[in-house]
Each structure stands twice: as structure tokens, then as C-alpha cells.
Design an enzyme around this catalytic site. Sequence first.
Site, PDB file in Angstrom:
ATOM      1  N   GLY A 259       0.634  -1.135   0.045  1.00 56.38           N
ATOM      2  CA  GLY A 259      -0.007  -0.018  -0.061  1.00 56.38           C
ATOM      3  C   GLY A 259       0.769   1.467   0.020  1.00 56.38           C
ATOM      4  N   HIS A 260       0.168   2.453  -0.061  1.00 54.12           N
ATOM      5  CA  HIS A 260       0.834   3.513  -0.405  1.00 54.12           C
ATOM      6  C   HIS A 260       1.619   4.091   0.979  1.00 54.12           C
ATOM      7  CE1 HIS A 260      -3.280   4.505   1.448  1.00 54.12           C
ATOM      8  NE2 HIS A 260      -2.448   5.232   1.995  1.00 54.12           N
ATOM      9  N   ASN A 261       2.838   4.536   0.844  1.00 56.65           N
ATOM     10  CA  ASN A 261       3.581   5.310   1.931  1.00 56.65           C
ATOM     11  C   ASN A 261       4.140   4.018   2.595  1.00 56.65           C
ATOM     12  OD1 ASN A 261       2.780   7.679   1.174  1.00 56.65           O
ATOM     13  ND2 ASN A 261       1.454   7.818   3.025  1.00 56.65           N
ATOM     14  N   GLY A 262       4.167   2.719   1.843  1.00 57.70           N
ATOM     15  CA  GLY A 262       4.750   1.479   2.531  1.00 57.70           C
ATOM     16  C   GLY A 262       6.342   1.717   2.593  1.00 57.70           C
ATOM     17  N   ASN A 279       0.902   3.079   4.666  1.00 55.15           N
ATOM     18  CA  ASN A 279       1.955   3.211   5.996  1.00 55.15           C
ATOM     19  C   ASN A 279       2.266   2.167   6.738  1.00 55.15           C
ATOM     20  OD1 ASN A 279       1.648   6.446   5.602  1.00 55.15           O
ATOM     21  ND2 ASN A 279      -0.507   5.514   5.563  1.00 55.15           N
TER      22      ASN A 279
END
Length: 357
Positions: A259-262, A279
Site C-alpha cells: 500500500g501507499h507510503n509503505g 503506511n
Amino acid sequence: MVKIAPLSLEEILKAVSGEILRSDLNSSSPVANLQVTELGEPLEVGSTGVAFVISEAFVKDIDKTRAGVLVLQSQFAERALSLLPSTVKVCMSSKDAYLGLAHLSELIAERDPLADWRLSDSKDSYIHSGSEIDPTAKIGPGVVVCEGAKVGPRTVLLANAVVGPQVTIGADCLLFPGVVLYPRTMIGNRVRLHANVVIGSDGFGYARSAKGAAKIWHLGKVVIGDDVEIGSGTTVDRGTLKDTVIEAGAKIDNQCQIGHNGHVKAHAILCAQVGLAGNVTIGKGAILAGKAGVADKVEIGDMAILGPMSGLSKDLKPGEQVMGSLLPRPRREWWRLVASFERLPELYERVKKLEGK
């Protein structure tokens, strides 16, 4: 069992960091210059084959092998030698035979890694004039390279790969057919992206409103370090306002979702169908087994292990090992069950004392 281009004993010995324990070869023998042309399990290969004995399971049947060359895990060597049939011409040991197999497989694969793929001279590909492609890079049919993209030395883009605007790809990378790199994605050196990997697509973020879900546009990018390998069908979302990062040496299996910001740190391993919400941080060397799921904003410590089909909703300490999930329940009931579950060992001990056991 697989057929391979001929390998010399010297090449095998070097690859496995081995030591010869027994050899029937001599300078006058017709097999002194034995060329190995097969690689497989001990009961599969023939007289010109090499096989590895890396577990006890192989030792018990070793007297039935027809392999010409055997590589033994050192702790099994003494027992295995007593069982070897005369058909084995050379027997060698390795302190880590499994690692030796990895090195030998790499040697075999790199001899002609693109033999099965048709590469074009880019006549049927779209290469933007504003892109930079190293002269040693190879481009397959149907490849798209957009404006501002940079492709490094000896990198190979196979059929229908798409390299978006401002993407940078380092040296010695291999993109299999159908890989898509969204704008501004950054790929390090020696990265392997298997078929239909998508890097840099929008993260799943929406703000609720009276009119429905309002899309949050993701303005970050994805940064992938050196020596990363990502399996077929995996997706890595771009960051919202910062970058999604996959550090050097991480290995990600097929059909995973990042997922985003991982942030997947160095040498972490994600097995098939792992799903990470936004995150999430995965520590160095951590392992997530198949179908494990991790909730948003959770941090998994270095060298921690999350077991198969587990659902994780809170942080995991470095080195900690956990697994398991429960049946879905209404939210309030779920949290009561979780609280009770965590107290089960204490309650069990209390019941034992009350029953005088």
C-alpha cells in the site's frame, strides 16, 4: 530434472564452495573431463547429472542414485558416503549445499537468460526521443519508453513493458513482459520485475463526503533499491505525499499488495498474496508468510516473522514471531473476544488451581 549447457567439475566446485570427498576420475579415465549436462534430484539425474543432498530425506535413498556428481550437505556427508553406489563418479561436500544450489542455478541461468525471449531492434516499440537508453540495453517488441525515462546499462525490457515519464532504471535490470512503471518510479540496479508487475499506481485513499468518496491524489512515487526481486502480478502503490520505499535485497513473491507510503526494509521477504495496507513498515530481514495481512500504520520489527494467513493489527517487536486469526465477528464483540483470548493462559492457570490439578 533439467537439461543444462555442459558444466565442468571445476565450475561446480567453485559455485558450491565445495570440497571433493571421493572421486573415481583420473587423468587416464575417459570421464576425467566429465561434463555435467543435467541438474535435478538424486533419483532423477543420470550419469552426467549433478544432484544435491540437502536434507535427511534424500540420504535414506542415496544408494539408489544414478547421479554422476553429488553435492552433500556437510553434516550428512559421513553417513551418505557409506551408502554411495559405484555409479557416483564424484562426491563433494558443502557447508551450505542449499546456498551452493542457489549459486549454481544462478550460473546456469545467466549463461543465456534471454534465450526463450524474442528481442527486437525497437522497430516495433515506441521509444520517445526525449528518453535516454544505454546502448547496451535490450528492448523487446511492443515496449513503450516515455519522455524523460532513463534505462541503464545492460538492462532488458521484454515484450510490452511500459516505462512511464521520468522513470529511472539502473543497470542490469530485467523487466518481464507486461511490467508497468508509473511516472517518476525509481528502480535501482540488478532488479528483476516479473510479468505484469505494476509499480507506482495510485494508492487507495478517499475522503468521505456527502456526495460520496472524494479521491485523494497520490503525489509521491515508488523507490526500489538494488537487488530487489518482485514476483508476477504484484502491485506497489505510490506514496500520498511521501514515497513508498522497497529497500535493497527485499524479495516479494507473486500477487502481493504494497500500500501507499509503505516501507519494506532491506532483505525482508514477503511470500505470496501478502497484503499491506497504507503506511506499513516491514523491518530488515522480516518474513511475512503467505496470505498474511497487515493493517494500516502497523510497524513490524527487524527479523520478526508473521505466520501464514495471519492478520496483524498492532506493531510487532523485533525478532517476535506470531501467527493466527479468528473468525469475523461484529466489531464490539470482536474486541471483547480479543481481550478474552489474550487472557486465556491466565484463566487456564486459575482453573487448574481451582480444580486442584
